[in-house]
Design a protein around this motif. Structure first.
Motif, PDB file in Angstrom:
ATOM      1  N   TRP A 197      -4.177   4.165  -1.454  1.00 44.23           N
ATOM      2  CA  TRP A 197      -4.331   2.798  -0.956  1.00 44.23           C
ATOM      3  C   TRP A 197      -5.776   2.329  -0.987  1.00 44.23           C
ATOM      4  CZ3 TRP A 197      -0.245   0.155  -1.355  1.00 44.23           C
ATOM      5  CH2 TRP A 197       1.006   0.701  -1.093  1.00 44.23           C
ATOM      6  N   LEU A 198      -6.735   3.249  -0.934  1.00 43.70           N
ATOM      7  CA  LEU A 198      -8.141   2.836  -1.060  1.00 43.70           C
ATOM      8  C   LEU A 198      -8.416   2.280  -2.457  1.00 43.70           C
ATOM      9  CD1 LEU A 198     -10.080   5.632   0.868  1.00 43.70           C
ATOM     10  CD2 LEU A 198      -9.717   3.249   1.559  1.00 43.70           C
ATOM     11  N   GLY A 199      -7.763   2.844  -3.459  1.00 44.26           N
ATOM     12  CA  GLY A 199      -7.887   2.315  -4.820  1.00 44.26           C
ATOM     13  C   GLY A 199      -7.309   0.916  -4.930  1.00 44.26           C
ATOM     14  N   PHE A 234       4.013  -1.835   4.687  1.00 46.45           N
ATOM     15  CA  PHE A 234       3.206  -2.565   5.673  1.00 46.45           C
ATOM     16  C   PHE A 234       1.807  -1.969   5.811  1.00 46.45           C
ATOM     17  CE2 PHE A 234       7.686  -3.053   6.727  1.00 46.45           C
ATOM     18  CZ  PHE A 234       7.794  -4.426   6.596  1.00 46.45           C
ATOM     19  N   ILE A 235       1.695  -0.650   5.684  1.00 48.56           N
ATOM     20  CA  ILE A 235       0.385   0.007   5.711  1.00 48.56           C
ATOM     21  C   ILE A 235      -0.402  -0.382   4.458  1.00 48.56           C
ATOM     22  CG2 ILE A 235      -0.832   2.228   5.746  1.00 48.56           C
ATOM     23  CD1 ILE A 235       0.737   1.578   8.344  1.00 48.56           C
ATOM     24  N   GLY A 236       0.265  -0.345   3.311  1.00 46.72           N
ATOM     25  CA  GLY A 236      -0.383  -0.758   2.066  1.00 46.72           C
ATOM     26  C   GLY A 236      -0.842  -2.200   2.126  1.00 46.72           C
ATOM     27  N   GLY A 237      -0.042  -3.050   2.781  1.00 44.55           N
ATOM     28  CA  GLY A 237      -0.424  -4.449   2.948  1.00 44.55           C
ATOM     29  C   GLY A 237      -1.718  -4.591   3.730  1.00 44.55           C
ATOM     30  N   LEU A 238      -1.927  -3.715   4.718  1.00 46.56           N
ATOM     31  CA  LEU A 238      -3.169  -3.743   5.496  1.00 46.56           C
ATOM     32  C   LEU A 238      -4.375  -3.396   4.623  1.00 46.56           C
ATOM     33  CD1 LEU A 238      -2.044  -2.023   8.826  1.00 46.56           C
ATOM     34  CD2 LEU A 238      -2.618  -4.440   8.480  1.00 46.56           C
ATOM     35  N   TYR A 239      -4.255  -2.334   3.839  1.00 48.50           N
ATOM     36  CA  TYR A 239      -5.349  -1.941   2.939  1.00 48.50           C
ATOM     37  C   TYR A 239      -5.652  -3.062   1.946  1.00 48.50           C
ATOM     38  CZ  TYR A 239      -5.650   2.979   4.313  1.00 48.50           C
ATOM     39  OH  TYR A 239      -5.858   4.150   4.994  1.00 48.50           O
ATOM     40  N   ALA A 240      -4.593  -3.599   1.344  1.00 51.30           N
ATOM     41  CA  ALA A 240      -4.782  -4.636   0.333  1.00 51.30           C
ATOM     42  C   ALA A 240      -5.380  -5.905   0.953  1.00 51.30           C
ATOM     43  CB  ALA A 240      -3.438  -4.942  -0.343  1.00 51.30           C
ATOM     44  N   ALA A 241      -4.927  -6.264   2.140  1.00 51.35           N
ATOM     45  CA  ALA A 241      -5.463  -7.458   2.799  1.00 51.35           C
ATOM     46  C   ALA A 241      -6.933  -7.263   3.153  1.00 51.35           C
ATOM     47  CB  ALA A 241      -4.651  -7.788   4.047  1.00 51.35           C
ATOM     48  N   TRP A 245       0.912 -12.104   1.552  1.00 53.80           N
ATOM     49  CA  TRP A 245       1.012 -12.046   0.093  1.00 53.80           C
ATOM     50  C   TRP A 245       1.090 -10.602  -0.402  1.00 53.80           C
ATOM     51  CZ3 TRP A 245       1.956 -14.856  -4.066  1.00 53.80           C
ATOM     52  CH2 TRP A 245       1.489 -14.455  -5.312  1.00 53.80           C
ATOM     53  N   CYS A 246       0.175  -9.784   0.047  1.00 51.08           N
ATOM     54  CA  CYS A 246       0.099  -8.399  -0.426  1.00 51.08           C
ATOM     55  C   CYS A 246       1.330  -7.600  -0.022  1.00 51.08           C
ATOM     56  CB  CYS A 246      -1.165  -7.726   0.112  1.00 51.08           C
ATOM     57  SG  CYS A 246      -2.687  -8.459  -0.511  1.00 51.08           S
ATOM     58  N   THR A 247       1.783  -7.774   1.206  1.00 50.89           N
ATOM     59  CA  THR A 247       2.959  -7.038   1.676  1.00 50.89           C
ATOM     60  C   THR A 247       4.202  -7.453   0.888  1.00 50.89           C
ATOM     61  OG1 THR A 247       1.962  -6.859   3.871  1.00 50.89           O
ATOM     62  CG2 THR A 247       4.320  -6.463   3.730  1.00 50.89           C
TER      63      THR A 247
END
Length: 180
Positions: free
Chosen positions: A22-24, A63-70, A159-161
């Motif tokens: 997710w950092l990537g 939802f976790i990925g959405g946080l990283y992306a946001a 959007w990301c989520t």
């Protein structure tokens, strides 16, 4: 030739996601929101498929990925915001040519910003084409940075989520996201 480029891009993204997770994704969203060059639909759709389905992670990771992306979106959008706020329209016009944004596109978004105000920052994050440009009139108008950051995060998270979730649900067919 185009197929070779697409294959190279996808394999590069896959390597980045495998190495950084997710950092990537967050790092790619920084670049995407600062420049508008890379399409978030590809980044996030592929991430939803690869990082969740292919790696056998729980769907709650959407939802976790959405946080990283946001978070990456806020960092990238902040670059455009501060460039506009500190450099004004002359710097914006010079940088826009570098990333192939036409001045009339910026003028159009500025008009929309003056019409809708801060709401455009929130809701503009879920409109392709507008999402990366909305940071510019916010910076030019000297919108308070804290408010800009909160609204950007909220809109980008939605959007990301949604795109990560769509990539997960579509699986191998995740490229369909770009068509819609």
């Amino acid at each position: 030739m185009i197929l070779q480029i697409e294959t190279w891009i996808l394999s590069t993204l896959q390597s980045l996601f495998d190495a950084w997770g997710w950092l990537g994704v967050a790092a790619l969203l920084v670049f995407e929101n600062a420049t508008g060059i890379t399409p978030s639909e590809v980044i996030l759709g592929l991430a939803g498929w690869m990082l969740i389905e292919e790696h056998g992670l729980s769907p709650s990771m959407i939802f976790i990925g959405g946080l990283y992306a946001a978070f990456g979106s806020v960092l990238g959008s902040s670059v455009a915001y501060w460039a506009a706020r500190l450099g004004g329209r002359p710097l914006v016009d010079r940088l826009a040519r570098w990333v192939r944004i036409e001045p009339h596109q910026i003028t159009r978004v500025e008009r929309q910003f003056h019409r809708w105000g801060t709401w455009l920052v929130l809701f503009g994050r879920v409109i392709p084409g507008l999402r990366t440009l909305v940071s510019i009139p916010a910076g030019l108008a000297r919108m308070p940075f804290g408010l800009f950051g909160v609204l950007t995060f909220a809109g980008a998270y939605v959007w990301c989520t949604l795109l990560i979730g769509a990539g997960y649900l579509l699986g191998h067919e995740w490229p369909l996201i770009s068509h819609y």
